[in-house]
Design a protein around this motif. Structure first.
Motif, PDB file in Angstrom:
ATOM      1  N   LEU A   1       0.844  -1.190   0.000  1.00  0.00           N
ATOM      2  CA  LEU A   1       0.000   0.000   0.000  1.00  0.00           C
ATOM      3  C   LEU A   1       0.877   1.236   0.000  1.00  0.00           C
ATOM      4  O   LEU A   1       1.802   1.362   0.820  1.00  0.00           O
ATOM      5  N   GLN A   2       0.597   2.138  -0.900  1.00  0.00           N
ATOM      6  CA  GLN A   2       1.349   3.381  -0.955  1.00  0.00           C
ATOM      7  C   GLN A   2       0.739   4.368   0.051  1.00  0.00           C
ATOM      8  O   GLN A   2       0.021   5.292  -0.307  1.00  0.00           O
ATOM      9  N   ALA A   3       1.012   4.110   1.308  1.00  0.00           N
ATOM     10  CA  ALA A   3       0.480   4.970   2.372  1.00  0.00           C
ATOM     11  C   ALA A   3       1.250   6.286   2.407  1.00  0.00           C
ATOM     12  O   ALA A   3       2.422   6.343   2.009  1.00  0.00           O
ATOM     13  N   PRO A   4       0.624   7.352   2.864  1.00  0.00           N
ATOM     14  CA  PRO A   4       1.330   8.632   2.981  1.00  0.00           C
ATOM     15  C   PRO A   4       2.576   8.490   3.853  1.00  0.00           C
ATOM     16  O   PRO A   4       2.561   7.796   4.870  1.00  0.00           O
ATOM     17  N   GLN A   5       3.650   9.110   3.429  1.00  0.00           N
ATOM     18  CA  GLN A   5       4.898   9.061   4.196  1.00  0.00           C
ATOM     19  C   GLN A   5       4.812  10.088   5.331  1.00  0.00           C
ATOM     20  O   GLN A   5       5.246  11.227   5.189  1.00  0.00           O
ATOM     21  N   VAL A   6       4.238   9.662   6.428  1.00  0.00           N
ATOM     22  CA  VAL A   6       4.016  10.547   7.567  1.00  0.00           C
ATOM     23  C   VAL A   6       4.843  10.051   8.749  1.00  0.00           C
ATOM     24  O   VAL A   6       5.298   8.905   8.767  1.00  0.00           O
ATOM     25  N   PRO A   7       5.062  10.900   9.750  1.00  0.00           N
ATOM     26  CA  PRO A   7       5.843  10.472  10.913  1.00  0.00           C
ATOM     27  C   PRO A   7       5.224   9.259  11.603  1.00  0.00           C
ATOM     28  O   PRO A   7       4.002   9.146  11.717  1.00  0.00           O
ATOM     29  N   MET A   8       6.093   8.351  12.034  1.00  0.00           N
ATOM     30  CA  MET A   8       5.691   7.211  12.849  1.00  0.00           C
ATOM     31  C   MET A   8       6.119   7.514  14.279  1.00  0.00           C
ATOM     32  O   MET A   8       7.311   7.700  14.538  1.00  0.00           O
ATOM     33  N   GLU A   9       5.161   7.583  15.197  1.00  0.00           N
ATOM     34  CA  GLU A   9       5.466   7.967  16.566  1.00  0.00           C
ATOM     35  C   GLU A   9       5.029   6.877  17.530  1.00  0.00           C
ATOM     36  O   GLU A   9       3.934   6.314  17.389  1.00  0.00           O
ATOM     37  N   ALA A  10       5.885   6.590  18.487  1.00  0.00           N
ATOM     38  CA  ALA A  10       5.533   5.612  19.512  1.00  0.00           C
ATOM     39  C   ALA A  10       4.348   6.125  20.318  1.00  0.00           C
ATOM     40  O   ALA A  10       4.272   7.313  20.645  1.00  0.00           O
ATOM     41  N   LYS A  11       3.442   5.235  20.627  1.00  0.00           N
ATOM     42  CA  LYS A  11       2.285   5.614  21.438  1.00  0.00           C
ATOM     43  C   LYS A  11       2.770   6.046  22.809  1.00  0.00           C
ATOM     44  O   LYS A  11       3.552   5.352  23.455  1.00  0.00           O
ATOM     45  N   ARG A  12       2.292   7.187  23.268  1.00  0.00           N
ATOM     46  CA  ARG A  12       2.859   7.771  24.480  1.00  0.00           C
ATOM     47  C   ARG A  12       1.993   7.598  25.722  1.00  0.00           C
ATOM     48  O   ARG A  12       2.314   8.128  26.778  1.00  0.00           O
TER      49      ARG A  12
END
Length: 897
Positions: A336-347
């Protein structure tokens, strides 16, 4: 040996300090014990955290005496052994400071997937140094997109216009991999995200206890991921890693009315997973999602938060997540060509199952269904054990209350179907609960061929640590407090929602800002709100407008009191937790909101728009929930002034003198414009409503010479209504604090204890077990209010909890984070005692007071490393340090009864 310091001299000093401390005679430790309750980013031993400069906190041990910190030293190492030997990755050296909350790690930038060990010691005011604390840890996750080798995958093409079946994914791998025969696993970490909601499985065992992970964000702006320690789940030889992904917020129905639709963020659900196996010889093996994974659909025919879940056991896939499974008929995955957005650890904590409730009553409906009453309005689902024949179906429906004839009241659910269905594959008895839905309910009906053997309600909500409690001599007030907490638990599910039952369940900003201080008193919500404020910033328009809901969907304009959450909530978090990072993260967004209001005002008066004092009762011929006697321009301008004031205060905390002066001047100009437009020379505020007065008084907009007069008009209105309130969402949150501020807690107590409509105890008297959206959502005399907008689980009016803790319990912060505490319980009404506690960042604060005749006694407990100002009803005032303090005084005549 790795030692990092900002200077060589500091590094040498840090090491010498540690060596000397290890050799000191025990007598030098007298008076101060080792620090306790070490936390990183507010968590104990967090796994896979995201900040590059994590915040560290600790508490001083409670010895019962006045203990205060004068200095600290934090050391960090790659291993426990290095920590013990003094081989530090970072050493703060001795820092002269009493700070023990939100201490920012100052070493080299943390590396991805690294476990860090740390400990701390402190000095007291006499120069005594403590032993080192117990060792604590934190582990970083994947810190950038370059740390991911996994790719987004999705399943076989499906009809995305309908509620879609959940997708099952699997892959096989061997331990040890080829070329590493005989090597043993040292650790294994699984990093997972989804566009949708997932369950993870390894070798037939569910991974973790999380539900609806990874949670809700604007998936086209940022994604969250979770980290799991799965070392013990792996086995030598063949292993299987599998996932189930459902629609969730990404593809499920959201919004209501004409906006009610699916697929807000994209057409397909998707999975991103990366398993990193580290062997004892230092080699690593990565198992990551790619097109070689397999997928297919299975028994979860549909799953939706609004509509419910349908499970067809005839489509079950057997032991699909176990080794040796025959995957014939499974399809290769699509990338899937998903948007290249930040991946952030759940806080913050995920949604978990917390308890189960058994029915308190069972009846039969007219159609033969069984109707179960669980005695408490809550959020979650039903787990049941039931028998049936091949092809039989079990259908469950849910409601918050019943019609007089005993049937489910579902008028308020609107388009949400709120129905779970189970289809039998064969004759027999099954135990079943859903995977990817939740309901807000007290009652559940079950249509089945046979009466279920057992039915339980599973309570689910975001995992938030309890922070406080309050109990009084009045059972109705205690039930009110329970109702507030139950509504908090029900609506703090991934984001702060408005309600959990109908086709809405959105992050309404106005509800959140009204309730945030009450929420803080009851639960540790710091990380929860910091993440949601990220959603709010993501949703902010280029013109500076904050939306009315976050994560944002289609709403573009902002309403006064709703958009202001972007300023009010960061300030509240700072006040209660004392951590300025929340102000740093939100500062530019806060300024942009105030600047937008200035640009779009007419001579600093805001437009007559927005929601006003939503659901207020001050206009007899009201034509709708937003039609009140309080002018909307007054509401909006009051909040404009308040927001400018908070931004000026934030600038002062952040030491930005230029901005402080600019926004202070703006606040004063808006204040002057408000007075000219809305306050008469005789002290009347336009609209002449309770909300108009509490906004003007609470936000400091009334000239000092008129405050007493305006306060009198507020009390006069309450008296004229036979000591009842008339406020809506905006006014109610401020009403009781303003009465406290103007010295009229006698009036506040009359409002609190009022048992007739409208008032807090009215709903309690009607049998409420949560807070209601309307003051009259139901009455024995008149039945239900208008069905389309009539939630029985809405926390906004629970904002009175702030006053309960601060005034009845007498606990509030004088300095940010409760470094200095105000202990000022105010007895009143028919209350003869109250017991309250609040776990502030430094430890537990407690008050326990009672009234016997005209004698008032108070026991107060102040945590270490803080001080408190204690004020008694007779006016006595003193400053004390940590420890237990007891007081007795004679009540003034005005405080009796």
């Amino acid at each position: 040996m790795i030692i990092w310091k900002s200077s060589l001299l500091a590094g040498i000093t840090g090491v010498v300090l540690w060596v000397n401390a290890a050799c000191l005679a025990p007598s030098l430790h007298a008076g101060v014990d080792a620090p306790v309750h070490l936390r990183c980013e507010g968590q104990e031993g967090p796994l896979g955290i995201y900040p590059r400069s994590p915040r560290l906190s600790w508490q001083l041990a409670d010895t019962g005496s006045d203990v205060r910190q004068s200095a600290y030293q934090v050391v960090v190492a790659y291993s426990r052994e290095n920590l013990d030997k003094g081989h530090f990755w970072w050493d703060s050296g001795k820092v002269i400071s009493d700070q023990s909350v939100g201490v920012v790690y100052g070493g080299p930038e943390p590396e991805a997937r690294q476990l860090y060990f740390w400990k701390v010691r402190v000095w007291d005011r006499s120069g005594n140094v403590s032993d080192w604390s117990e060792v604590a840890t934190w582990e970083t996750g994947l810190l950038g997109r370059g740390d991911w080798s996994a790719r987004w995958i999705t399943g076989h093409e499906r009809d995305t216009a309908q509620s879609m079946p959940a997708v099952y994914y699997r892959t096989q791998f061997n331990i040890p991999p080829a070329g590493q025969e005989g090597d043993k696993v040292e650790s294994a970490r699984l990093y997972v995200s989804a566009r949708g909601v997932f369950e993870g499985w390894i070798n037939g065992q569910r991974v973790g206890e999380d539900y609806f992970a990874p949670g809700w964000t604007d998936y086209n702006i940022r994604n969250q991921y979770l980290t799991y320690d799965v070392t013990d789940a792996l086995r030598k030889g063949e292993n299987v890693l599998g996932f189930i992904v459902g629609d969730g917020w990404h593809n499920g129905y959201l919004m209501w009315g004409k906006h009610h639709r699916k697929n807000w963020y994209g057409e397909d659900t998707a999975l991103l997973a990366q398993l990193v196996i580290r062997y004892q010889d230092g080699n690593e093996h990565i198992v990551a999602t790619d097109e070689n994974w397999l997928n297919r659909t299975g028994p979860i025919v549909s799953s939706d938060f609004y509509d419910g879940e349908t499970y067809d056991a005839r489509l079950e896939l057997g032991n699909w997540s176990e080794p040796g499974y025959d995957a014939e008929g499974w399809w290769p995955c699509r990338l899937l060509q998903a948007p290249q957005v930040p991946m952030e650890a759940k806080r913050f904590g995920t949604v978990r199952q917390h308890e189960t409730l058994k029915p308190v009553a069972v009846t039969r409906g007219e159609k033969g269904e069984w109707i179960y009453d669980f005695g408490q309005n809550m959020v979650g689902w039903v787990k049941l054990r039931v028998s049936g024949e091949e092809g039989d179906s079990v259908i469950l429906r849910f409601a918050e209350t019943l019609h007089p004839d005993g049937s489910l009241y579902t008028d308020n659910l609107r388009k949400a179907k709120v129905t779970d269905t189970y289809h039998f594959a064969r004759a027999g008895t099954v135990e079943w609960e859903p995977h990817f839905t939740f309901h807000g309910f007290r009652y559940a009906s079950v249509w089945a061929a046979h009466e279920p053997e057992s039915v339980e309600a599973v309570v689910m909500h975001t995992q938030l640590q309890p922070a406080g409690s309050i109990e009084t001599s009045n059972p109705l007030v205690n039930r009110l407090q329970q109702n507030i907490v139950w509504s908090l638990r029900s609506n703090f599910l991934e984001i702060p929602t408005d309600c959990p039952q109908r086709d809405e369940r959105l992050g309404w900003t106005g509800d959140a800002q009204v309730f945030i201080r009450t929420a803080i008193y009851n639960r540790d919500v710091k990380n929860f709100f910091e993440k949601w404020l990220t959603d709010l910033r993501d949703a902010q328009g280029k013109d500076g407008q904050f939306p009315n809901i976050a994560p944002r969907l289609n709403q573009k304009s902002s309403a006064a009191g709703w958009g202001d959450a972007g300023v009010i909530c960061p300030w509240a978090i700072y006040q209660f937790y004392g951590d300025r990072r929340v102000l740093e993260e939100n500062y530019e967004a806060m300024k942009a909101w105030v600047d937008f209001q200035e640009r779009s005002s007419d001579n600093l008066i805001r437009p007559e728009s927005g929601f006003g004092d939503w659901l207020a009762l001050d206009k007899e011929d009201s034509r709708g929930p937003g039609d009140t006697a309080t002018p909307r321009a007054l509401v909006a301008t009051a909040f404009f002034a308040h927001a400018a004031d908070l931004v000026a205060r934030t600038a002062e905390v952040l030491e930005n003198e230029r901005d402080k002066q600019h926004y202070s001047d703006l606040h004063e100009r808006v204040r002057t414009a408000f007075q000219k437009e809305f306050i008469s020379q005789g002290g009347r505020v336009s609209g002449d409503t309770q909300t108009a007065y509490v906004l003007a008084l609470g936000f400091g907009l009334v000239p000092e010479r008129l405050r007493e007069t305006a306060s009198g008009y507020l009390v006069d209105d309450i008296r004229a209504r036979d000591w009842h309130l008339s406020t809506g969402f905006i006014g109610t949150g401020l009403l009781m604090p303003v009465l406290n501020e103007i010295g009229r807690n006698d009036v506040a107590y009359r409002l609190l204890l009022q048992e007739t409509y409208p008032g807090w105890l009215y709903s309690v008297r009607q049998g409420a077990t949560t807070m209601w959206e309307r003051w009259n959502s139901y009455s024995h005399e008149n039945g239900f209010a208008r069905g389309g907008m009539n939630s029985f689980n809405h926390y906004a009016y629970g904002a009175v909890g702030q006053w309960l803790y601060a005034v009845v319990g007498g606990i509030s912060p004088l300095d940010p984070g409760f470094k200095s505490i105000l202990i000022r319980p105010v007895p009143g009404g028919d209350l003869t005692w109250a017991k309250t506690h609040y776990d502030c960042p430094y430890g537990r604060i407690e008050t326990d007071w009672k009234v016997e005749g005209d004698t008032f006694t108070l026991k107060a407990i102040v945590p270490p490393n803080t001080s408190a100002v204690v004020e008694l009803p007779d006016g006595r005032r003193e400053t004390v340090g940590s420890g237990v303090h007891n007081y007795t005084c004679t009540l003034p005549a005005a405080s009796r009864g």
